[in-house]
Design a protein around this motif. Structure first.
Motif, mmCIF file in Angstrom:
data_model
loop_
_atom_site.group_PDB
_atom_site.id
_atom_site.type_symbol
_atom_site.label_atom_id
_atom_site.label_comp_id
_atom_site.label_asym_id
_atom_site.label_seq_id
_atom_site.Cartn_x
_atom_site.Cartn_y
_atom_site.Cartn_z
ATOM 1 N N VAL A 37 -5.688 3.132 -2.649
ATOM 2 C CA VAL A 37 -5.295 1.727 -2.736
ATOM 3 C C VAL A 37 -6.470 0.899 -2.228
ATOM 4 C CG1 VAL A 37 -3.618 -0.008 -2.073
ATOM 5 C CG2 VAL A 37 -2.903 2.373 -2.333
ATOM 6 N N VAL A 38 -7.025 0.060 -3.087
ATOM 7 C CA VAL A 38 -8.246 -0.666 -2.768
ATOM 8 C C VAL A 38 -7.949 -2.147 -2.618
ATOM 9 C CG1 VAL A 38 -10.598 -1.228 -3.506
ATOM 10 C CG2 VAL A 38 -9.619 1.031 -4.023
ATOM 11 N N ASP A 39 -8.424 -2.713 -1.524
ATOM 12 C CA ASP A 39 -8.355 -4.159 -1.287
ATOM 13 C C ASP A 39 -9.755 -4.588 -0.871
ATOM 14 O OD1 ASP A 39 -7.840 -6.774 -0.583
ATOM 15 O OD2 ASP A 39 -5.927 -6.318 0.365
ATOM 16 N N PHE B 152 -6.880 2.786 1.272
ATOM 17 C CA PHE B 152 -5.764 3.482 1.922
ATOM 18 C C PHE B 152 -5.301 4.629 1.037
ATOM 19 C CE2 PHE B 152 -1.164 4.152 2.243
ATOM 20 C CZ PHE B 152 -1.059 4.507 3.585
ATOM 21 N N ARG B 153 -4.986 5.760 1.675
ATOM 22 C CA ARG B 153 -4.444 6.920 0.955
ATOM 23 C C ARG B 153 -3.314 7.525 1.777
ATOM 24 N NH1 ARG B 153 -5.797 11.234 -2.974
ATOM 25 N NH2 ARG B 153 -7.321 9.786 -3.844
ATOM 26 N N GLY C 19 1.536 4.333 -3.943
ATOM 27 C CA GLY C 19 1.602 5.777 -4.136
ATOM 28 C C GLY C 19 2.967 6.226 -4.619
ATOM 29 N N ARG C 20 4.021 5.604 -4.077
ATOM 30 C CA ARG C 20 5.372 5.991 -4.489
ATOM 31 C C ARG C 20 5.602 5.678 -5.967
ATOM 32 N NH1 ARG C 20 6.908 4.279 0.908
ATOM 33 N NH2 ARG C 20 7.321 2.161 0.166
ATOM 34 N N LYS C 21 5.078 4.550 -6.439
ATOM 35 C CA LYS C 21 5.230 4.215 -7.855
ATOM 36 C C LYS C 21 4.438 5.174 -8.739
ATOM 37 C CE LYS C 21 6.471 -0.679 -7.859
ATOM 38 N NZ LYS C 21 7.631 -0.471 -8.759
ATOM 39 N N LYS D 38 0.814 -1.218 0.000
ATOM 40 C CA LYS D 38 0.000 0.000 0.000
ATOM 41 C C LYS D 38 0.848 1.269 0.000
ATOM 42 C CE LYS D 38 -0.678 -0.008 5.058
ATOM 43 N NZ LYS D 38 -1.689 -0.087 6.135
ATOM 44 N N MET D 39 2.002 1.244 0.653
ATOM 45 C CA MET D 39 2.893 2.410 0.633
ATOM 46 C C MET D 39 3.580 2.542 -0.722
ATOM 47 S SD MET D 39 2.581 3.836 3.567
ATOM 48 C CE MET D 39 2.182 3.532 5.293
#
Length: 681
Positions: free
Chosen positions: A406-408, A444-445, A397-399, A393-394
């Motif tokens: 981020v959806v799960d 997640f954001r 965003g970095r990519k 999840k981290m």
């Protein structure tokens, strides 16, 4: 005298037969040698029999060289036998009429250059033939091999009944060539598609037109290069296809339609088809593979089409992937082969698919479906759906280099009722209802990353921007759980917000309305916040862009201390105690702003302002919160205007709708306090 007379007649007949046979042989030889300077004909012997009306040529070789270049076709048969020749028909009607034509131990060599040249000389040769028409009751080819540029195309046997060419000068015109039943058994088929860099192979093909049966054993479509080298080696062709079918059975087919490039049959069954497609989705070139298929076959029409135990995989150079397994059945399909993709139309479709896997590179998400079933009544059932991020999840965003959601998610099942499956292929989703069953969503954001300032339209405008058509009577989601986690910009810990028993419905769900449709969609939603209390809301979504959206709802019996996981890390305050008995809200919003009001009722609300990363209580701000800004109780004993706040919030189009609605509601809550402008932001 009778004995001598009989012997004399017999001698005369034998002598006449020998003489006539020699005349026939010489005439046949002369005709064969002078057919055309482009044809070189040779044979080891020629025999005829006047009594049986037969002609036999041994080791017949025909070479066709249309011009001075080295390219030529050649045909060789160890024996060619014509029996039952109607001489009178040939003499008076100029028709070659034969009961049986048998070609044995043949080898046909084709030149690819001449095949691709679209040479008209063969038609001219037929027009120069010494007869005007041909009629053969039965043609038999035994042990024949066909080669192209020294590569074996096929071998086998074939029998054709009732061959008629009415006029050799018009041999290529429709309706001039007729034939009856065909029975053949071909093997070792290996045909290279001229421009597509693929080859068609088959272990065996059996045809019995009298029974209406066509069977193909071990059919394969094989690329000439590996997946890694294909696009580079083929001049940037956009499509790589590797496919195999263990067996194909075609029942009650019309073999004559094949000459019109149409496969028309009562039933087509594919056993164990395996299809692997690799493509460049942004390549503007037309696929030569489809162009070559169109030259061979333009349409497939059948009453029933079945794929048993299929395995299909589709992959793109951008990372997209789809895999599925199962059975597929279609009634009354009509498949048109185009230059790009097949145009598929059908009456009904049924399928039972398992282990569906898909990768969505643009969203960096993976999708899994355990089973998907569609019946002939248009009911779609999907079970055990999962969508998971392709990275941590981290890392997501970095990519991406900016904030992303981020959806799960795990969905127990999806049911679509009265789905018009045929229209799905026309980018139209038409159904009575879509029902998403119990689910768990995690979002997640990371707010530490830069945010894209990109225009985000309101819901109806967004739906209208979708190119496909959606027309669903009712869309609903069963009670589900939504967990939202956010990493604040200047904090060391994430904050959590959880909604339980969250359910919603939209009626109708249409993105391109017609004048006869309702003027708006109605959205109903309810759930529990952090496992406490309930929130219920109704949103009216108008199709007319000049009209406002309208929101009406309430929050009841919320234990405010349950908000601490979110309030402490995201809002920098701590809730000591408090019960929100009731908070009603009504407001409208449009592209510019939200306007309305909130009316609240709460008891024993005590807040502390926090400071620093250790989240210690800030004494003075906390004192102001408890004694000046937020009264401890606001109940029904207070006048309504003392418990009412005005919503007046300007819309930021770079924010999501959920942010717009939340901020609009908080602006009303802030306005309900005398010193609300001092509340923590």
């Amino acid at each position: 005298m009778l004995l001598y007379g009989g012997i004399g007649i017999l001698v005369i007949l034998i002598t006449a037969n020998i003489l006539i046979n020699r005349i026939i042989q010489r005439a046949a030889d002369e005709r064969l040698q002078h057919l055309s300077p482009q044809l070189k004909i040779s044979y080891s012997s020629i025999k005829s029999n006047l009594f049986t009306s037969s002609l036999t040529l041994s080791n017949l070789t025909i070479a066709y060289t249309p011009d001075s270049n080295k390219h030529h076709h050649s045909v060789h048969f160890s024996e060619v036998k014509l029996s039952g020749i109607h001489l009178l028909t040939m003499l008076f009607r100029q028709t070659l009429s034969v009961n049986n034509l048998k070609l044995s131990n043949g080898e046909i060599n084709l030149d690819r250059f001449l095949m691709n040249r679209k040479d008209t000389a063969p038609m001219q040769l037929l027009a120069q033939a010494p007869v005007k028409s041909i009629s053969v009751n039965h043609l038999q080819l035994n042990t024949v091999q066909v080669w192209e540029d020294h590569q074996l195309l096929l071998r086998g046997n074939m029998g054709i009944d009732d061959i008629n060419i009415n006029n050799l000068k018009n041999a290529s015109t429709a309706g001039n060539f007729h034939f009856g039943d065909v029975k053949s058994r071909l093997s070792d088929i290996n045909y290279i598609l001229p421009n597509a860099y693929h080859a068609l192979t088959a272990k065996q093909v059996s045809v019995d037109s009298r029974e209406g049966l066509l069977e193909i054993d071990s059919l394969q479509l094989v690329p000439q290069y590996s997946k890694v080298d294909f696009f580079r080696q083929t001049g940037n062709q956009p499509l790589f296809v590797a496919s195999s079918v263990a067996g194909i059975s075609i029942y009650h087919f019309d073999i004559r339609k094949l000459f019109d490039k149409k496969l028309v049959a009562e039933k087509i069954i594919l056993n164990h088809p395996v299809l692997n497609v690799y493509s460049e989705p942004n390549n503007p070139r037309l696929s030569s593979l489809f162009i070559d298929f169109k030259k061979m076959l333009s349409a497939i029409q059948t009453d029933s089409f079945k794929m048993r135990h299929a395995a299909i995989a589709y992959e793109t150079t951008t990372g997209g992937r789809l895999e599925l397994h199962g059975d597929i059945e279609m009634d009354k399909p009509d498949i048109r082969i185009t230059d790009s993709v097949p145009d598929i139309r059908f009456k009904t479709l049924a399928c039972a698919l398992t282990d569906i896997h898909a990768s969505i590179p643009d969203a960096s998400q993976n999708l899994q479906i355990k089973q998907l079933d569609v019946d002939r009544e248009g009911t779609l059932q999907a079970t055990s759906l999962k969508t998971t991020p392709q990275y941590d999840k981290m890392e997501m965003g970095r990519k991406a280099g900016h904030q992303v959601d981020v959806v799960d998610a795990t969905i127990s099942g999806v049911t679509i009722s009265k789905l018009d499956v045929a229209q799905c292929l026309q980018q139209k989703l038409v159904a009575e209802q879509i029902w998403i069953k119990e689910s768990n969503y995690y979002i997640f954001r990371d707010r530490r990353l830069p945010r894209l300032s990109r225009y985000k339209p309101l819901p109806v405008a967004f739906l209208k921007s979708i190119p496909g058509h959606i027309r669903v009577g009712h869309f609903k989601v069963s009670p589900s759980t939504l967990l939202y986690e956010e990493f604040p910009k200047d904090k060391l810990q994430t904050g959590l917000l959880r909604f339980e028993k969250l359910q919603l419905s939209v009626t109708p769900f249409i993105n391109h309305p017609t004048p006869s449709d309702p003027d708006h969609m109605e959205l109903h939603m309810e759930g529990a916040i952090m496992g406490s209390g309930t929130i219920k809301t109704t949103i009216s979504l108008p199709y007319n862009p000049a009209k406002d959206y309208y929101v009406n709802g309430a929050i009841d019996n919320l234990d405010v201390t349950t908000l601490n996981p979110s309030a402490e890390n995201l809002g920098n305050f701590h809730v000591e105690s408090g019960l929100l008995n009731h908070l009603a809200f009504q407001f409208s919003f449009n592209d510019e702003k939200a306007s309305g009001k909130v009316v609240g009722e709460y008891h024993n609300l005590v807040l502390d302002k926090l400071k620093g990363q250790q989240k210690k209580i800030a004494p003075f701000p906390s004192f102001m919160l408890k004694h000046v800004i937020i009264p401890k109780n606001k109940d029904k004993s207070l006048p309504v205007d003392r418990r009412t706040g005005t919503i007046d919030y300007k819309f930021d189009h770079t924010r999501a709708l959920s942010f717009y609605l939340l901020k609009s509601l908080l602006s009303g809550i802030e306005a309900s306090f005398t010193f609300g402008f001092l509340l923590p932001k």
